[in-house]
Design a protein around this motif. Structure first.
Motif, mmCIF file in Angstrom:
data_model
loop_
_atom_site.group_PDB
_atom_site.id
_atom_site.type_symbol
_atom_site.label_atom_id
_atom_site.label_comp_id
_atom_site.label_asym_id
_atom_site.label_seq_id
_atom_site.Cartn_x
_atom_site.Cartn_y
_atom_site.Cartn_z
ATOM 1 N N PHE A 269 4.004 -0.904 18.672
ATOM 2 C CA PHE A 269 4.777 0.113 17.969
ATOM 3 C C PHE A 269 4.078 0.512 16.669
ATOM 4 N N VAL A 270 3.643 -0.465 15.891
ATOM 5 C CA VAL A 270 2.952 -0.191 14.632
ATOM 6 C C VAL A 270 1.631 0.523 14.902
ATOM 7 N N ALA A 271 0.880 0.029 15.879
ATOM 8 C CA ALA A 271 -0.427 0.615 16.199
ATOM 9 C C ALA A 271 -0.319 2.047 16.713
ATOM 10 N N GLY A 272 0.808 2.390 17.313
ATOM 11 C CA GLY A 272 1.003 3.739 17.840
ATOM 12 C C GLY A 272 1.557 4.729 16.839
ATOM 13 N N GLU B 13 -3.861 -2.623 5.322
ATOM 14 C CA GLU B 13 -3.475 -3.754 6.164
ATOM 15 C C GLU B 13 -2.055 -3.546 6.662
ATOM 16 N N SER B 14 -1.763 -4.185 7.772
ATOM 17 C CA SER B 14 -0.397 -4.201 8.302
ATOM 18 C C SER B 14 -0.172 -5.555 8.955
ATOM 19 N N ASP B 15 1.038 -6.050 8.791
ATOM 20 C CA ASP B 15 1.414 -7.346 9.335
ATOM 21 C C ASP B 15 2.743 -7.226 10.057
ATOM 22 N N VAL B 16 2.854 -7.949 11.150
ATOM 23 C CA VAL B 16 4.102 -8.046 11.899
ATOM 24 C C VAL B 16 4.425 -9.529 12.010
ATOM 25 N N HIS B 17 5.617 -9.909 11.537
ATOM 26 C CA HIS B 17 6.023 -11.306 11.561
ATOM 27 C C HIS B 17 7.391 -11.451 12.220
ATOM 28 N N PRO B 18 7.555 -12.437 13.094
ATOM 29 C CA PRO B 18 8.905 -12.740 13.582
ATOM 30 C C PRO B 18 9.789 -13.097 12.389
ATOM 31 N N TRP B 19 11.059 -12.747 12.507
ATOM 32 C CA TRP B 19 11.961 -12.943 11.382
ATOM 33 C C TRP B 19 13.268 -13.536 11.868
ATOM 34 N N ASN B 20 13.706 -14.577 11.207
ATOM 35 C CA ASN B 20 14.992 -15.198 11.490
ATOM 36 C C ASN B 20 16.030 -14.569 10.552
ATOM 37 N N TRP B 21 16.656 -13.510 11.013
ATOM 38 C CA TRP B 21 17.580 -12.740 10.193
ATOM 39 C C TRP B 21 18.879 -13.525 10.018
ATOM 40 N N LEU B 22 19.180 -13.952 8.798
ATOM 41 C CA LEU B 22 20.353 -14.791 8.544
ATOM 42 C C LEU B 22 21.518 -14.060 7.930
ATOM 43 N N THR B 23 21.289 -13.176 6.953
ATOM 44 C CA THR B 23 22.395 -12.494 6.284
ATOM 45 C C THR B 23 22.303 -10.996 6.487
ATOM 46 N N GLY B 24 23.445 -10.358 6.594
ATOM 47 C CA GLY B 24 23.487 -8.911 6.773
ATOM 48 C C GLY B 24 23.046 -8.435 8.120
#
Length: 99
Positions: free
Chosen positions: A71-74, A85-96
């Motif tokens: 998605f980012v590359a496109g 630079e661009s980074d994609v990281h898995p995220w453990n969404w806890l609040t909101g």
């Protein structure tokens, strides 16, 4: 899975970034470009000194990190080479988190 995307633009690409800003916004808001990706939050990052745009942060949902990276590359910005630079990281969404 949720992911956080952070990207910074090359300073010398400011004019190109401005030229592509509407195309990037359209890319984010039109799911036909990325049917497996849902964008939950996003916005531009700014410099401390003059508050000029330096990049962006997105919170998105995708079935895998590979899909999120594609998605980012496109994106119009990536295709035009505006990223320092661009980074994609898995995220453990806890609040909101959306229901």
């Amino acid at each position: 899975m949720f992911f956080v995307v952070s990207a910074t633009h090359k300073a010398e690409m400011a004019q190109e970034r401005l030229r592509l800003q509407e195309a990037f916004a359209a890319y984010l808001h039109d799911p036909t470009h990325h049917p497996d990706v849902t964008i939950h939050h996003g916005g531009q990052t700014l410099s401390e000194s003059d508050r000029s745009v330096t990049g962006f942060v997105l919170v998105l949902e995708a079935p895998s990190i590979e899909v999120a990276r594609a998605f980012v590359a496109g994106s119009p910005y990536a295709e035009a080479g505006t990223f320092a630079e661009s980074d994609v990281h898995p995220w453990n969404w806890l609040t909101g988190r959306p229901a």
